[in-house]
Design a protein around this motif. Structure first.
Motif, PDB file in Angstrom:
ATOM      1  N   LEU A 187       0.840  -1.195   0.000  1.00 27.16           N
ATOM      2  CA  LEU A 187       0.000   0.000   0.000  1.00 27.16           C
ATOM      3  C   LEU A 187       0.872   1.241   0.000  1.00 27.16           C
ATOM      4  O   LEU A 187       1.837   1.340   0.764  1.00 27.16           O
ATOM      5  CB  LEU A 187      -0.921  -0.012   1.224  1.00 27.16           C
ATOM      6  CG  LEU A 187      -1.854  -1.222   1.339  1.00 27.16           C
ATOM      7  CD1 LEU A 187      -2.688  -1.120   2.607  1.00 27.16           C
ATOM      8  CD2 LEU A 187      -2.759  -1.323   0.121  1.00 27.16           C
ATOM      9  N   ASP A 188       0.508   2.168  -0.872  1.00 28.88           N
ATOM     10  CA  ASP A 188       1.224   3.428  -0.973  1.00 28.88           C
ATOM     11  C   ASP A 188       0.595   4.427   0.000  1.00 28.88           C
ATOM     12  O   ASP A 188      -0.468   4.996  -0.274  1.00 28.88           O
ATOM     13  CB  ASP A 188       1.169   3.950  -2.405  1.00 28.88           C
ATOM     14  CG  ASP A 188       1.979   5.233  -2.586  1.00 28.88           C
ATOM     15  OD1 ASP A 188       2.814   5.517  -1.694  1.00 28.88           O
ATOM     16  OD2 ASP A 188       1.772   5.930  -3.591  1.00 28.88           O
ATOM     17  N   VAL A 189       1.224   4.607   1.139  1.00 29.05           N
ATOM     18  CA  VAL A 189       0.700   5.519   2.156  1.00 29.05           C
ATOM     19  C   VAL A 189       1.224   6.919   1.857  1.00 29.05           C
ATOM     20  O   VAL A 189       2.443   7.136   1.815  1.00 29.05           O
ATOM     21  CB  VAL A 189       1.128   5.073   3.565  1.00 29.05           C
ATOM     22  CG1 VAL A 189       0.596   6.046   4.618  1.00 29.05           C
ATOM     23  CG2 VAL A 189       0.636   3.657   3.840  1.00 29.05           C
ATOM     24  N   PRO A 190       0.351   7.907   1.616  1.00 28.51           N
ATOM     25  CA  PRO A 190       0.825   9.264   1.326  1.00 28.51           C
ATOM     26  C   PRO A 190       1.587   9.857   2.510  1.00 28.51           C
ATOM     27  O   PRO A 190       1.251   9.621   3.675  1.00 28.51           O
ATOM     28  CB  PRO A 190      -0.473  10.037   1.052  1.00 28.51           C
ATOM     29  CG  PRO A 190      -1.479   9.000   0.698  1.00 28.51           C
ATOM     30  CD  PRO A 190      -1.103   7.788   1.495  1.00 28.51           C
ATOM     31  N   ARG A 191       2.610  10.608   2.197  1.00 23.08           N
ATOM     32  CA  ARG A 191       3.413  11.272   3.227  1.00 23.08           C
ATOM     33  C   ARG A 191       3.256  12.781   3.105  1.00 23.08           C
ATOM     34  O   ARG A 191       2.837  13.302   2.077  1.00 23.08           O
ATOM     35  CB  ARG A 191       4.888  10.875   3.090  1.00 23.08           C
ATOM     36  CG  ARG A 191       5.140   9.382   3.280  1.00 23.08           C
ATOM     37  CD  ARG A 191       6.618   9.063   3.138  1.00 23.08           C
ATOM     38  NE  ARG A 191       6.869   7.644   3.321  1.00 23.08           N
ATOM     39  CZ  ARG A 191       8.085   7.097   3.262  1.00 23.08           C
ATOM     40  NH1 ARG A 191       9.146   7.865   3.004  1.00 23.08           N
ATOM     41  NH2 ARG A 191       8.220   5.799   3.437  1.00 23.08           N
ATOM     42  N   MET A 192       3.597  13.455   4.169  1.00 21.87           N
ATOM     43  CA  MET A 192       3.481  14.911   4.186  1.00 21.87           C
ATOM     44  C   MET A 192       4.709  15.504   3.507  1.00 21.87           C
ATOM     45  O   MET A 192       5.686  15.923   4.152  1.00 21.87           O
ATOM     46  CB  MET A 192       3.353  15.403   5.634  1.00 21.87           C
ATOM     47  CG  MET A 192       2.642  16.733   5.747  1.00 21.87           C
ATOM     48  SD  MET A 192       0.947  16.586   5.156  1.00 21.87           S
ATOM     49  CE  MET A 192       0.404  18.277   5.302  1.00 21.87           C
ATOM     50  N   THR A 193       4.674  15.555   2.189  1.00 27.55           N
ATOM     51  CA  THR A 193       5.792  16.078   1.415  1.00 27.55           C
ATOM     52  C   THR A 193       5.764  17.608   1.409  1.00 27.55           C
ATOM     53  O   THR A 193       4.816  18.246   1.874  1.00 27.55           O
ATOM     54  CB  THR A 193       5.725  15.534  -0.016  1.00 27.55           C
ATOM     55  OG1 THR A 193       4.484  15.933  -0.598  1.00 27.55           O
ATOM     56  CG2 THR A 193       5.800  14.008  -0.025  1.00 27.55           C
ATOM     57  N   ARG A 194       6.812  18.182   0.835  1.00 25.82           N
ATOM     58  CA  ARG A 194       6.886  19.640   0.747  1.00 25.82           C
ATOM     59  C   ARG A 194       5.776  20.196  -0.143  1.00 25.82           C
ATOM     60  O   ARG A 194       5.189  21.249   0.168  1.00 25.82           O
ATOM     61  CB  ARG A 194       8.256  20.054   0.206  1.00 25.82           C
ATOM     62  CG  ARG A 194       8.459  21.554   0.124  1.00 25.82           C
ATOM     63  CD  ARG A 194       9.852  21.874  -0.374  1.00 25.82           C
ATOM     64  NE  ARG A 194      10.875  21.326   0.504  1.00 25.82           N
ATOM     65  CZ  ARG A 194      12.190  21.437   0.291  1.00 25.82           C
ATOM     66  NH1 ARG A 194      12.614  22.085  -0.800  1.00 25.82           N
ATOM     67  NH2 ARG A 194      13.042  20.902   1.122  1.00 25.82           N
ATOM     68  N   HIS A 195       5.474  19.492  -1.218  1.00 30.34           N
ATOM     69  CA  HIS A 195       4.402  19.936  -2.111  1.00 30.34           C
ATOM     70  C   HIS A 195       3.053  19.948  -1.380  1.00 30.34           C
ATOM     71  O   HIS A 195       2.259  20.898  -1.514  1.00 30.34           O
ATOM     72  CB  HIS A 195       4.340  19.006  -3.320  1.00 30.34           C
ATOM     73  CG  HIS A 195       3.241  19.316  -4.283  1.00 30.34           C
ATOM     74  ND1 HIS A 195       3.227  20.461  -5.054  1.00 30.34           N
ATOM     75  CD2 HIS A 195       2.101  18.630  -4.596  1.00 30.34           C
ATOM     76  CE1 HIS A 195       2.141  20.476  -5.804  1.00 30.34           C
ATOM     77  NE2 HIS A 195       1.436  19.381  -5.541  1.00 30.34           N
ATOM     78  N   ARG A 196       2.812  18.938  -0.576  1.00 31.57           N
ATOM     79  CA  ARG A 196       1.553  18.881   0.169  1.00 31.57           C
ATOM     80  C   ARG A 196       1.505  19.964   1.240  1.00 31.57           C
ATOM     81  O   ARG A 196       0.439  20.547   1.504  1.00 31.57           O
ATOM     82  CB  ARG A 196       1.393  17.488   0.792  1.00 31.57           C
ATOM     83  CG  ARG A 196       0.045  17.260   1.463  1.00 31.57           C
ATOM     84  CD  ARG A 196      -0.005  15.851   2.016  1.00 31.57           C
ATOM     85  NE  ARG A 196      -0.149  14.882   0.952  1.00 31.57           N
ATOM     86  CZ  ARG A 196      -1.317  14.429   0.511  1.00 31.57           C
ATOM     87  NH1 ARG A 196      -2.442  14.898   1.015  1.00 31.57           N
ATOM     88  NH2 ARG A 196      -1.361  13.524  -0.436  1.00 31.57           N
ATOM     89  N   VAL A 197       2.627  20.254   1.846  1.00 26.70           N
ATOM     90  CA  VAL A 197       2.656  21.315   2.866  1.00 26.70           C
ATOM     91  C   VAL A 197       2.357  22.672   2.233  1.00 26.70           C
ATOM     92  O   VAL A 197       1.626  23.497   2.805  1.00 26.70           O
ATOM     93  CB  VAL A 197       4.021  21.317   3.581  1.00 26.70           C
ATOM     94  CG1 VAL A 197       4.154  22.535   4.479  1.00 26.70           C
ATOM     95  CG2 VAL A 197       4.197  20.042   4.395  1.00 26.70           C
ATOM     96  N   VAL A 198       2.897  22.902   1.019  1.00 28.78           N
ATOM     97  CA  VAL A 198       2.621  24.169   0.331  1.00 28.78           C
ATOM     98  C   VAL A 198       1.142  24.278  -0.015  1.00 28.78           C
ATOM     99  O   VAL A 198       0.516  25.340   0.171  1.00 28.78           O
ATOM    100  CB  VAL A 198       3.504  24.275  -0.926  1.00 28.78           C
ATOM    101  CG1 VAL A 198       3.089  25.478  -1.768  1.00 28.78           C
ATOM    102  CG2 VAL A 198       4.973  24.395  -0.535  1.00 28.78           C
TER     103      VAL A 198
END
Length: 347
Positions: free
Chosen positions: A26-37
């Motif tokens: 399962l590909d669990v989404p992470r809090m990436t920089r793009h998502r933080v923006v």
């Protein structure tokens, strides 16, 4: 000639499902920089809408213009269809449909994460949107009292809980969770665009029906998007909850197995000895009657009888009879002796 049956479309679907791995990665989404923006930009948009409504800016005037335009009177032909379309934003029916789909995914993938992520998103939706609704206390178009006002701070009046739009926020979260839990990036992009269009159409439908201001729809769309963008921060909590639930399930199953009544084994009867039949020249061997132990215990004398020399048949010592059991006969002679000569009669 025997022909093989042609597989139906349902057979091909199940055949493909059987080829899927039992436990896919399962590909669990992470809090990436793009998502933080994206989260920061959406939060800024959210606060801007709230500030514009509180200060009775141009957005409030636009709300009144859209309400006084009365779209349901301008286009009455689509009113019946939009009455059903707005159901896609109601929490009850949509939550049942999405939960059924995610429950099937949980069963296929042997994990509780889809349902737990959906439950966490709905919990965040109820807490955040509900707090803003009752905190600002804005009345809807049907309950407006003063033209041009923002209709805020009406806590104790009917219909004063419509800002932000719950239908729009619920549509964003309910249909957007499918994109969040998608297994491939391509499916995630398509489902994200579909959920955005669906949620905006549901929000605009509420404006058409006259149940929400346009600013309610914009704020509801931003509120739902903030919840989806913030879900990766709650993934460790979801994983901990899943492990805890599985541990409780294993303990419960172990307790059920320990307390389950075990069936008593069937009584095994003792084998009965079979004695061969004696021949005419042999004496019959003593026959000892063998009965099962359970029957022997059942035939014992009860404890309340007076003690005495009586005993049951199974407790007696067998006695071998001495001598032959054949009855005496005048014409029979002992074994090993010659028979006497018969008298001669007649002439």
């Amino acid at each position: 000639m025997r022909t093989e049956p042609k597989p139906t479309r349902l057979d091909r679907i199940f055949a493909r499902l059987d080829r899927e791995p039992v436990r896919p990665v399962l590909d669990v989404p992470r809090m990436t920089r793009h998502r933080v923006v994206l989260f920061g930009a959406t939060l800024s948009f959210y606060l801007t809408i709230v500030l514009a409504v509180v200060t009775t800016s141009w957005l409030v005037r636009f709300d009144w213009q859209a309400m006084l335009f009365r779209p349901y009177q301008q286009w009455p032909g689509i009113h019946a269809f939009l009455d059903y379309w707005v159901v896609l934003g109601q929490r009850g029916p949509t939550a049942v449909m999405v939960a059924a789909w995610l429950g099937w995914r949980c069963w296929r993938q042997h994990t509780l994460r889809p349902l737990l992520a959906f439950g966490a998103a709905l919990l965040l939706l109820n807490v955040t949107v509900g707090a803003v609704k009752y905190g600002l206390g804005r009345s809807g178009p049907h309950y407006a009292t003063e033209v041009g006002s923002n209709e805020m701070w009406h806590w104790f009046q009917a219909g004063s809980d419509i800002f932000p739009s719950g239908h729009t926020a619920n549509a964003v979260v309910t249909w957007g969770i499918l994109a969040y839990l998608a297994s491939t990036p391509r499916a995630r992009r398509w489902l994200s665009a579909l959920s955005a269009v669906l949620s905006l159409s549901v929000g605009l439908t509420t404006v058409y029906l006259g149940t929400h201001w346009l600013s309610d729809v914009l704020l509801g769309w931003a509120a739902g998007l903030l919840i989806l963008l913030a879900l990766p921060w709650f993934e460790p909590v979801i994983a901990t909850a899943e492990a805890w639930i599985l541990v409780l399930r294993d303990r419960w199953l172990a307790a059920v197995r320990r307390t389950a009544p075990r069936s008593a084994p069937a009584p095994v009867e003792a084998p009965v000895a079979v004695t061969p039949c004696p021949t005419a020249d042999e004496e019959p061997a003593p026959v000892r009657e063998t009965i099962p132990q359970s029957a022997a215990r059942a035939t014992r004398a009860p404890a309340y009888l007076a003690p005495g020399p009586h005993s049951t048949r199974s407790e007696r010592t067998p006695v071998t009879p001495v001598g032959s059991r054949r009855p005496p006969h005048p014409e029979r002679h002992p074994r090993g002796s010659a028979p006497a000569a018969r008298p001669v009669t007649g002439a």
